[in-house]
Motif scaffolding. Sequence first.
Motif, PDB file in Angstrom:
ATOM      1  N   ILE A 113       0.839  -1.204   0.000  1.00  0.00           N
ATOM      2  CA  ILE A 113       0.000   0.000   0.000  1.00  0.00           C
ATOM      3  C   ILE A 113       0.872   1.251   0.000  1.00  0.00           C
ATOM      4  O   ILE A 113       0.655   2.194  -0.777  1.00  0.00           O
ATOM      5  N   GLU A 114       1.878   1.257   0.854  1.00  0.00           N
ATOM      6  CA  GLU A 114       2.746   2.433   0.933  1.00  0.00           C
ATOM      7  C   GLU A 114       3.666   2.544  -0.282  1.00  0.00           C
ATOM      8  O   GLU A 114       4.086   3.651  -0.645  1.00  0.00           O
ATOM      9  N   ALA A 115       3.965   1.422  -0.907  1.00  0.00           N
ATOM     10  CA  ALA A 115       4.760   1.469  -2.147  1.00  0.00           C
ATOM     11  C   ALA A 115       3.968   2.180  -3.240  1.00  0.00           C
ATOM     12  O   ALA A 115       4.536   2.945  -4.035  1.00  0.00           O
ATOM     13  N   VAL A 116       2.645   1.941  -3.271  1.00  0.00           N
ATOM     14  CA  VAL A 116       1.789   2.642  -4.233  1.00  0.00           C
ATOM     15  C   VAL A 116       1.779   4.136  -3.917  1.00  0.00           C
ATOM     16  O   VAL A 116       1.879   4.981  -4.815  1.00  0.00           O
ATOM     17  N   LEU A 130      -3.241  14.966  -1.638  1.00  0.00           N
ATOM     18  CA  LEU A 130      -4.278  14.453  -2.538  1.00  0.00           C
ATOM     19  C   LEU A 130      -4.119  12.954  -2.776  1.00  0.00           C
ATOM     20  O   LEU A 130      -5.094  12.193  -2.737  1.00  0.00           O
ATOM     21  N   SER A 131      -2.890  12.527  -3.016  1.00  0.00           N
ATOM     22  CA  SER A 131      -2.630  11.118  -3.298  1.00  0.00           C
ATOM     23  C   SER A 131      -3.060  10.211  -2.150  1.00  0.00           C
ATOM     24  O   SER A 131      -3.723   9.182  -2.363  1.00  0.00           O
ATOM     25  N   THR A 132      -2.702  10.594  -0.940  1.00  0.00           N
ATOM     26  CA  THR A 132      -3.014   9.732   0.207  1.00  0.00           C
ATOM     27  C   THR A 132      -4.487   9.819   0.620  1.00  0.00           C
ATOM     28  O   THR A 132      -5.002   8.886   1.224  1.00  0.00           O
ATOM     29  N   ILE A 133      -5.162  10.907   0.292  1.00  0.00           N
ATOM     30  CA  ILE A 133      -6.609  10.971   0.512  1.00  0.00           C
ATOM     31  C   ILE A 133      -7.309   9.957  -0.396  1.00  0.00           C
ATOM     32  O   ILE A 133      -8.228   9.245   0.025  1.00  0.00           O
ATOM     33  N   CYS A 134      -6.865   9.896  -1.657  1.00  0.00           N
ATOM     34  CA  CYS A 134      -7.422   8.912  -2.589  1.00  0.00           C
ATOM     35  C   CYS A 134      -7.212   7.487  -2.058  1.00  0.00           C
ATOM     36  O   CYS A 134      -8.128   6.653  -2.088  1.00  0.00           O
ATOM     37  N   MET A 135      -5.999   7.207  -1.566  1.00  0.00           N
ATOM     38  CA  MET A 135      -5.709   5.893  -1.000  1.00  0.00           C
ATOM     39  C   MET A 135      -6.557   5.636   0.243  1.00  0.00           C
ATOM     40  O   MET A 135      -7.023   4.508   0.464  1.00  0.00           O
ATOM     41  N   MET A 136      -6.776   6.658   1.030  1.00  0.00           N
ATOM     42  CA  MET A 136      -7.581   6.514   2.244  1.00  0.00           C
ATOM     43  C   MET A 136      -8.985   6.011   1.908  1.00  0.00           C
ATOM     44  O   MET A 136      -9.496   5.060   2.522  1.00  0.00           O
ATOM     45  N   TYR A 137      -9.633   6.636   0.912  1.00  0.00           N
ATOM     46  CA  TYR A 137     -10.983   6.224   0.536  1.00  0.00           C
ATOM     47  C   TYR A 137     -10.989   4.824  -0.073  1.00  0.00           C
ATOM     48  O   TYR A 137     -11.910   4.030   0.168  1.00  0.00           O
ATOM     49  N   LEU A 138      -9.958   4.515  -0.837  1.00  0.00           N
ATOM     50  CA  LEU A 138      -9.853   3.178  -1.413  1.00  0.00           C
ATOM     51  C   LEU A 138      -9.760   2.123  -0.315  1.00  0.00           C
ATOM     52  O   LEU A 138     -10.444   1.093  -0.351  1.00  0.00           O
ATOM     53  N   LEU A 139      -8.936   2.396   0.701  1.00  0.00           N
ATOM     54  CA  LEU A 139      -8.741   1.420   1.781  1.00  0.00           C
ATOM     55  C   LEU A 139      -9.972   1.284   2.667  1.00  0.00           C
ATOM     56  O   LEU A 139     -10.183   0.225   3.267  1.00  0.00           O
ATOM     57  N   GLN A 140     -10.765   2.331   2.773  1.00  0.00           N
ATOM     58  CA  GLN A 140     -12.019   2.214   3.518  1.00  0.00           C
ATOM     59  C   GLN A 140     -12.897   1.135   2.908  1.00  0.00           C
ATOM     60  O   GLN A 140     -13.512   0.322   3.619  1.00  0.00           O
TER      61      GLN A 140
END
Length: 323
Positions: A113-116, A130-140
């Motif tokens: 996940i962090e590599a992405v 912005l990038s990590t907000i997108c990942m946050m919603y994906l992981l939810q």
Amino acid sequence: MKHKRENAGDMIMRYSGYIAFAVIIVFFVIKAPIFLRYSNLVNILAQSAVLGICGFGLTGIFIGGGDDVIRGGTDLSITLNMAVAGAIIAVMAGGGKPLWLAFVTAVLVSITIEAVNAYTIVKLKMVPLLSTICMMYLLQGVERIITNNVVVPANHKALAFISNTAILGIPVIAWIFVVVAIVMYVLFNVCSYGNKVSASGGSELAAKASGINVSLMVASTYLIGGVMASVSAFLMVARLSSYTPGAGDLQLFDVMLVSYLGAVFSRRYRPNIPGTFIAALFIGVLTNGFTLINVPSYWVYAIKGALILVTVSITTIQKRRVE
């Protein structure tokens, strides 16, 4: 060359974090005498472990990415990473899989996940916020899929041992917290790696001129953050003997708080590992103390919000003086 002598105001500002910590402890001792009981103090240390270890990961990212408001290092998905890792551990361990396999799987997933995150930030040059907000919603969504949005029990002998056993009167979880803190301190404050990460976050151009691979340093902080997220997830599941969906959402505010608050416990007023350790204990003391004196939870949130405001104000003022 004469050095400017510090006045009383400067001294108070410099040690404001420690002063506030001491005042809070005295307040709770007066209001709740049981606060100072040994059992309660070691319980605070154990309760601070999940928050502190995840905070170490975010602190490393702050150090490597710098403190620019827009493009500086941050990871708003780190607690959701922890949530996904916790869900994996609970599902696998509760389903009868070996605990070591569950933990290794969680670590590999967290690092992936962090590599992405690192790829989108370092290679694609996306703004970390912005990038990590997108990942946050994906992981939810991923978390809900893994757990089917229900509490997942994780009854396992090894998890129960970690949760309920004490060594020399100190819970195993607290020992793990201290050991991880020492490892992270050595990594970021003693090893040359830490100097390179700090240089990368301080001035990218100067770091590159010194021969430092800034992209590699920044990316590595995200990978370390993934490891910290999975370790904190393991301890979270051990403490609760289960995983509850939404845990990552609840933890994000506190992890951000301890990572920022740690700057107050630094002479340079920047995020740092020892400061994050103290800040995690500070928040643990607040949460524990307010519970003992029956303060409503909404007051606790209000106070934590005020702490962030005060921290940002103090560090901004003091960094201007230092620089």
